[in-house]
Write an enzyme that holds these catalytic residues in place. Structure first.
Site, mmCIF file in Angstrom:
data_model
loop_
_atom_site.group_PDB
_atom_site.id
_atom_site.type_symbol
_atom_site.label_atom_id
_atom_site.label_comp_id
_atom_site.label_asym_id
_atom_site.label_seq_id
_atom_site.Cartn_x
_atom_site.Cartn_y
_atom_site.Cartn_z
ATOM 1 N N ASP A 13 0.812 -1.227 0.000
ATOM 2 C CA ASP A 13 0.000 0.000 0.000
ATOM 3 C C ASP A 13 0.840 1.269 0.000
ATOM 4 O O ASP A 13 0.427 2.313 0.518
ATOM 5 C CB ASP A 13 -0.962 0.026 1.205
ATOM 6 C CG ASP A 13 -1.905 -1.160 1.194
ATOM 7 O OD1 ASP A 13 -2.220 -1.643 0.088
ATOM 8 O OD2 ASP A 13 -2.310 -1.603 2.279
ATOM 9 N N LYS A 16 1.888 2.255 -5.096
ATOM 10 C CA LYS A 16 2.431 1.730 -6.358
ATOM 11 C C LYS A 16 1.513 2.031 -7.539
ATOM 12 O O LYS A 16 1.961 2.452 -8.609
ATOM 13 C CB LYS A 16 2.645 0.207 -6.245
ATOM 14 C CG LYS A 16 3.607 -0.185 -5.142
ATOM 15 C CD LYS A 16 3.674 -1.684 -4.945
ATOM 16 C CE LYS A 16 2.430 -2.323 -4.383
ATOM 17 N NZ LYS A 16 2.126 -2.002 -2.991
ATOM 18 N N GLY A 40 -4.546 -4.137 -3.847
ATOM 19 C CA GLY A 40 -5.531 -3.095 -4.153
ATOM 20 C C GLY A 40 -4.732 -1.862 -4.539
ATOM 21 O O GLY A 40 -4.071 -1.267 -3.696
ATOM 22 N N HIS A 41 -4.705 -1.539 -5.812
ATOM 23 C CA HIS A 41 -3.886 -0.425 -6.309
ATOM 24 C C HIS A 41 -4.802 0.719 -6.731
ATOM 25 O O HIS A 41 -5.615 0.564 -7.652
ATOM 26 C CB HIS A 41 -2.999 -0.898 -7.472
ATOM 27 C CG HIS A 41 -1.966 -1.912 -7.051
ATOM 28 N ND1 HIS A 41 -1.035 -2.439 -7.893
ATOM 29 C CD2 HIS A 41 -1.712 -2.467 -5.829
ATOM 30 C CE1 HIS A 41 -0.259 -3.278 -7.225
ATOM 31 N NE2 HIS A 41 -0.667 -3.324 -5.967
ATOM 32 N N GLN A 222 1.942 -6.019 -3.232
ATOM 33 C CA GLN A 222 2.368 -6.136 -1.828
ATOM 34 C C GLN A 222 3.647 -5.312 -1.623
ATOM 35 O O GLN A 222 3.832 -4.321 -2.317
ATOM 36 C CB GLN A 222 2.580 -7.610 -1.432
ATOM 37 C CG GLN A 222 1.302 -8.419 -1.301
ATOM 38 C CD GLN A 222 0.703 -8.853 -2.633
ATOM 39 O OE1 GLN A 222 1.362 -9.533 -3.396
ATOM 40 N NE2 GLN A 222 -0.529 -8.485 -2.905
HETATM 41 P P1 GDP Z 1 -0.736 0.432 -3.581
HETATM 42 O O1 GDP Z 1 -1.331 -0.862 -3.126
HETATM 43 O O2 GDP Z 1 0.743 0.481 -3.331
HETATM 44 O O3 GDP Z 1 -1.077 0.780 -4.990
HETATM 45 O O4 GDP Z 1 -1.365 1.556 -2.638
HETATM 46 P P2 GDP Z 1 -2.932 1.690 -2.228
HETATM 47 O O5 GDP Z 1 -3.683 2.179 -3.382
HETATM 48 O O6 GDP Z 1 -3.403 0.438 -1.567
HETATM 49 O O7 GDP Z 1 -2.824 2.758 -1.068
HETATM 50 C C1 GDP Z 1 -2.309 4.019 -1.260
HETATM 51 C C2 GDP Z 1 -3.387 5.022 -0.884
HETATM 52 O O8 GDP Z 1 -2.817 6.308 -0.765
HETATM 53 C C3 GDP Z 1 -4.462 5.162 -1.946
HETATM 54 O O9 GDP Z 1 -5.665 5.495 -1.339
HETATM 55 C C4 GDP Z 1 -3.952 6.316 -2.809
HETATM 56 O O10 GDP Z 1 -4.999 7.011 -3.482
HETATM 57 C C5 GDP Z 1 -3.333 7.196 -1.762
HETATM 58 N N1 GDP Z 1 -2.177 7.986 -2.188
HETATM 59 C C6 GDP Z 1 -1.209 7.681 -3.092
HETATM 60 N N2 GDP Z 1 -0.267 8.638 -3.099
HETATM 61 C C7 GDP Z 1 -0.643 9.568 -2.208
HETATM 62 C C8 GDP Z 1 -0.064 10.797 -1.749
HETATM 63 O O11 GDP Z 1 1.011 11.214 -2.160
HETATM 64 N N3 GDP Z 1 -0.768 11.481 -0.790
HETATM 65 C C9 GDP Z 1 -1.942 11.040 -0.286
HETATM 66 N N4 GDP Z 1 -2.541 11.766 0.647
HETATM 67 N N5 GDP Z 1 -2.514 9.907 -0.695
HETATM 68 C C10 GDP Z 1 -1.858 9.164 -1.624
HETATM 69 P P1 IMO Z 2 -0.890 -4.106 -2.314
HETATM 70 O O1 IMO Z 2 -0.433 -4.656 -3.651
HETATM 71 C C1 IMO Z 2 -0.981 -4.523 2.016
HETATM 72 C C2 IMO Z 2 -1.098 -8.597 3.625
HETATM 73 C C3 IMO Z 2 -2.365 -9.054 4.323
HETATM 74 C C4 IMO Z 2 -1.779 -10.056 5.305
HETATM 75 C C5 IMO Z 2 -0.657 -10.704 4.516
HETATM 76 C C6 IMO Z 2 -1.038 -12.011 3.827
HETATM 77 O O2 IMO Z 2 -2.188 -3.396 -2.371
HETATM 78 O O3 IMO Z 2 0.198 -3.336 -1.662
HETATM 79 P P2 IMO Z 2 -2.604 -12.705 1.803
HETATM 80 O O4 IMO Z 2 -3.978 -12.259 1.403
HETATM 81 O O5 IMO Z 2 -1.568 -12.447 0.775
HETATM 82 O O6 IMO Z 2 -2.607 -14.126 2.290
HETATM 83 O O7 IMO Z 2 -2.250 -11.806 3.087
HETATM 84 O O8 IMO Z 2 -0.286 -9.751 3.526
HETATM 85 N N1 IMO Z 2 -1.309 -8.095 2.248
HETATM 86 C C7 IMO Z 2 -1.221 -6.804 1.917
HETATM 87 N N2 IMO Z 2 -1.038 -5.699 2.668
HETATM 88 N N3 IMO Z 2 -1.077 -4.402 0.677
HETATM 89 C C8 IMO Z 2 -1.237 -5.502 -0.105
HETATM 90 O O9 IMO Z 2 -1.202 -5.440 -1.440
HETATM 91 C C9 IMO Z 2 -1.364 -6.766 0.511
HETATM 92 N N4 IMO Z 2 -1.557 -8.028 0.055
HETATM 93 C C10 IMO Z 2 -1.510 -8.823 1.121
HETATM 94 O O10 IMO Z 2 -2.990 -7.988 4.976
HETATM 95 O O11 IMO Z 2 -1.192 -9.378 6.393
HETATM 96 MG MG MG Z 3 -2.861 -1.531 -1.872
#
Ligand code: GDP
Ligand code: IMO
Ligand code: MG
Length: 424
Positions: A13, A16, A40-41, A222
């Site tokens: 998270d 990416k 979840g991207h 991840q």
């Molecule tokens: P990913 O899994 O690495 O793609 O990241 P996620 O989408 O799960 O989580 C990142 C969260 O932070 C999302 O809700 C994005 O919309 C948000 N986000 C990304 N970059 C920024 C930033 O620079 N500032 C803020 N406030 N939010 C951001």
């Molecule tokens: P993105 O790509 C954050 C965490 C889960 C759990 C552990 C194992 O959005 O960054 P799993 O479902 O793979 O068996 O879970 O890994 N986890 C993540 N945490 N971002 C993710 O993906 C994750 N994918 C799995 O919360 O602790």
């Molecule tokens: Mg994510």
């Protein structure tokens, strides 16, 4: 041409998805190499907020192809929902989304097995997203799995029934209750959507593309601290989330890897169980969670928050061979008078600067350096950055020995500051 890799340096998270979307115009192909619907991207642009789980984050651009590589695990039900959501937004996915025949399929029973396994662990549960990731990779390495290419074989149903029968024995052992009929119907119905897409030998496709001077960006899911080998085992996911995973998950030779872009948040988060040395179980952590909207993109669970952890970050840089970093969510720290960075830990009476082989969170005491907060909004102009933010960036660059090429200051595509190119 080589393949650049973009991946998370923390516990996932990191942002990416946002950065892949920002960088996509520089590439011909975006390819996911591991993980599955546990990811979840999030992408935000033109007032749209969209979360992708299995489909690469280049899908909103018209100039490039997106590939789901052999290292990814696919749940046809989730995949169909993703396809439908994109179709609604007018994205013509059939023209720009290709799937590896070698990618493994998540069956409904894999999800039941995930839930049964977590239930059996009680308080030691991993905190899995329950998307069936672990059991699917277990069947892959156990040489029992079903792959995307199998869908088109005459004996697909036979193979499916054989594997499900095995799963049912394990579920009976766990005394786990489940409704297979309903889940199975939805699963088979969803296969029709998957079949709308072209199945390819992605290793040939990508290597041919590189030979034709096409630029590829491998999108990680991840984060490095969730890697099956190098993460905080057993509180990890079931795939190699590090650079090496891009080689095995796409069929790209190590020598063909170019830039390795490591994404990290200006602080740290983790969702699910497992050690997190710099976690803040106080109002500072709560402030980060509220301002940063730190709730899971896949499960909605609150993310645990804490200060930036340099020993963990340096470890991820080493394992991945990171050539440049991008710092996300700097804006979330806009209202903090003091910002801390963990530089070492106390463990069993000694000061150490690496994570021990195995540890309980309470056995590690972080050592922090304290820095002045910038206490102001950040404009998207690299020449107008607050002095305290520049000091924060330079401290991290110096400690890690890697330049920071992008600073992100908001979720939208446009809230992105390109730093000095010549540093990269
Ligand atoms: P990913 O899994 O690495 O793609 O990241 P996620 O989408 O799960 O989580 C990142 C969260 O932070 C999302 O809700 C994005 O919309 C948000 N986000 C990304 N970059 C920024 C930033 O620079 N500032 C803020 N406030 N939010 C951001
Ligand atoms: P993105 O790509 C954050 C965490 C889960 C759990 C552990 C194992 O959005 O960054 P799993 O479902 O793979 O068996 O879970 O890994 N986890 C993540 N945490 N971002 C993710 O993906 C994750 N994918 C799995 O919360 O602790
Ligand atoms: Mg994510």
């Amino acid at each position: 041409m080589t393949t650049d890799v973009l991946l998370g340096l923390q516990w996932g998270d990191e942002g990416k998805g946002k950065i892949v979307d920002v960088l996509t115009p520089d590439y011909d192909i975006i390819a996911r190499f591991q993980g599955g619907p546990n990811a979840g991207h999030t992408l935000e642009f033109n007032g749209i907020k969209h979360v992708l789980h299995t489909i690469p984050s280049g899908i909103f651009h018209d100039t490039n192809i997106n590939v789901v590589g052999n290292g990814v695990v696919i749940d046809p039900i989730v995949f169909k929902k993703e396809m439908d959501a994109l179709k609604k937004l007018g994205v013509d996915i059939r023209k720009k989304l290709l799937i590896s025949r070698r990618a493994h399929l998540i069956l409904p029973t894999h999800k039941f097995l995930d839930a049964a396994s977590e239930a059996s662990k009680g308080k030691d549960k991993i905190g899995s997203t329950l998307k069936g990731i672990g059991p699917t990779y277990m069947d892959k390495t156990g040489r029992n799995g079903l792959r995307v290419g199998d869908i088109l074989l005459d004996n697909f149903r036979e193979k499916y029934d054989f594997l499900v029968a095995k799963h049912e024995q394990i579920l009976a052992f766990h005394k786990f209750e489940y409704d297979l009929k309903t889940a199975e119907k939805e699963w088979f119905d969803s296969l029709a959507s998957l079949k709308e897409l072209e199945f390819i030998d992605s290793e040939y496709y990508l290597n041919t593309a590189m030979n034709a001077d096409k630029k590829i960006l491998a999108e990680g899911a991840q984060g490095s601290m969730l890697d099956i080998d190098f993460g905080t085992y057993p509180f990890v996911t079931s795939s190699n989330t590090v650079t090496a995973g891009a080689c095995t998950g796409l069929g790209i030779a190590p020598g063909k890897i170019g830039r390795v872009i490591g994404i990290f948040k200006a602080y740290c988060t983790r969702v699910g169980s497992g050690p997190f040395p710099s976690e803040l179980n106080d109002e500072t952590g709560e402030k980060m969670r509220q301002i940063g909207k730190e709730f899971g993109s896949t499960t909605g669970r609150p993310r645990r928050c804490g200060w930036l952890d340099l020993p963990a970050l340096k470890y991820a840089i080493m394992i991945n061979g990171v050539t440049e970093m991008m710092m996300m969510k700097a804006d979330v720290l806009n209202e903090f008078d003091e910002i801390k960075i963990c530089t070492a830990y106390s463990y069993k009476g000694k000061k150490i600067d690496h994570l021990p082989y195995t540890f309980n969170q309470e056995d590690l005491t972080p050592h922090y350096v304290s820095m002045k907060g910038w206490n102001s909004e950040i404009k998207t102009d690299k020449n107008a950055l607050p002095t305290a933010l520049i000091a924060y960036i330079e401290f991290i660059e110096k400690e890690c020995g890697v330049p920071i090429s992008i600073v992100s200051v908001g979720p939208d595509r446009t809230q992105t500051i390109m730093m000095d190119k010549e540093k990269v």
